[in-house]
Scaffold this active site. Structure first.
Site, mmCIF file in Angstrom:
data_model
loop_
_atom_site.group_PDB
_atom_site.id
_atom_site.type_symbol
_atom_site.label_atom_id
_atom_site.label_comp_id
_atom_site.label_asym_id
_atom_site.label_seq_id
_atom_site.Cartn_x
_atom_site.Cartn_y
_atom_site.Cartn_z
ATOM 1 N N HIS A 116 3.526 10.732 6.586
ATOM 2 C CA HIS A 116 2.857 10.586 7.881
ATOM 3 C C HIS A 116 3.837 9.978 8.870
ATOM 4 C CE1 HIS A 116 -1.411 10.402 5.918
ATOM 5 N NE2 HIS A 116 -0.976 11.637 6.081
ATOM 6 N N HIS A 146 5.580 6.864 6.679
ATOM 7 C CA HIS A 146 5.232 6.306 5.368
ATOM 8 C C HIS A 146 4.704 7.422 4.474
ATOM 9 C CE1 HIS A 146 1.474 6.124 7.701
ATOM 10 N NE2 HIS A 146 0.958 6.536 6.558
ATOM 11 N N HIS A 178 0.816 -1.209 0.000
ATOM 12 C CA HIS A 178 0.000 0.000 0.000
ATOM 13 C C HIS A 178 0.855 1.267 0.000
ATOM 14 C CE1 HIS A 178 -3.411 -2.576 0.756
ATOM 15 N NE2 HIS A 178 -2.863 -3.019 1.875
HETATM 16 ZN ZN LIG Z 1 -0.700 7.562 6.095
#
Ligand SMILES: [Zn+2]
Length: 248
Positions: free
Chosen positions: A129, A110, A85
């Protein structure tokens, strides 16, 4: 006869544990964000929650009582992981922030492409983040929007990207030491609100700190991530009357 029994039990527990929270999800198509809440009962908050992230930042109220976030980040070795992801960078214990009087340890950071939080409807090119956790399990995310600037490569990305793990599930121990402080803009003014994880299970009760100033990255650095993850940003969520405050 005893020995065969134990492995079977262990296997069953492991199956139960993974079955509860690993329904596959994606950013597009049948397993995309509009359906996350239906993919797994554990993801219900994704569709039913009223404090979801990301949101569009606008009409923030100035609160002069909000203190600057104290950053106590240290240089250390990191492990880069491609989890299918995003690219997650796992850090060793030792880096922490103090925000609103609470100490939160940095766990990992990430990236999202494009950015997830918008400001008055405007998307930035990327966002990092920095995910923190307090001793009693509360989460605080520091979000830094990133904007392409040809002449300004970011030093942390310069250390991470040459070894970026390209296949899902791959992990790499990065050769260079990294200080996550290199992902913070010079001006530490922020907006803050209460939201959620932006990926399933979309858990709420997350304190968000979104920096007002964007961080520069070079065109090549943006392209490196964008080639790997063309679109890994959750759509903007309803604010449902939440307050957004600014510290300056
Ligand atoms: Zn995030």
């Amino acid at each position: 006869m005893r020995f065969p029994v134990l492995p079977v039990l262990v296997f069953c527990f492991a199956s139960i544990a993974t079955a509860q929270s690993t329904a596959h999800w994606d950013y597009l198509g049948k397993e995309g964000p509009l359906r996350w809440g239906k993919l797994d009962p554990a993801y219900a908050a994704c569709s039913e929650g009223h404090e979801q992230s990301p949101i569009d930042i606008r009409n923030a109220r100035l609160n002069k009582a909000l203190q600057p976030i104290e950053f106590h980040y240290v240089t250390g070795s990191v492990i880069e992981e491609n989890n299918g992801h995003t690219i997650v960078v796992n850090v060793k214990p030792g880096s922490y922030i103090v925000a609103e009087g609470v100490r939160y340890e940095l766990i990992q950071f990430h990236f999202h492409h494009p950015a997830e939080e918008t400001v008055k409807g405007k998307y930035s090119d990327m966002e990092v983040h920095l995910v923190h956790k307090s001793a009693d399990g509360k989460l605080a995310v520091v979000a830094v929007r990133m904007a392409e600037d040809v002449a300004k490569p970011n030093a942390v990305l310069a250390a991470l990207w040459p070894q970026i793990p390209r296949a899902k599930g791959d992990t790499v121990k990065v050769t260079d030491m990294v200080n996550p402080g290199g992902l913070l803009p010079a001006d530490r003014g922020y907006w803050t609100y209460t939201g959620s994880l932006t990926t399933p299970p979309c858990t709420e009760g997350v304190r968000w700190f979104v920096f007002e100033e964007e961080l520069a990255l070079s065109r090549d650095q943006l392209r490196t991530f964008g080639t790997l993850y063309r679109m890994n940003a959750r759509p903007i969520q309803e604010p449902h009357g939440r307050k957004i405050e600014a510290n300056e």
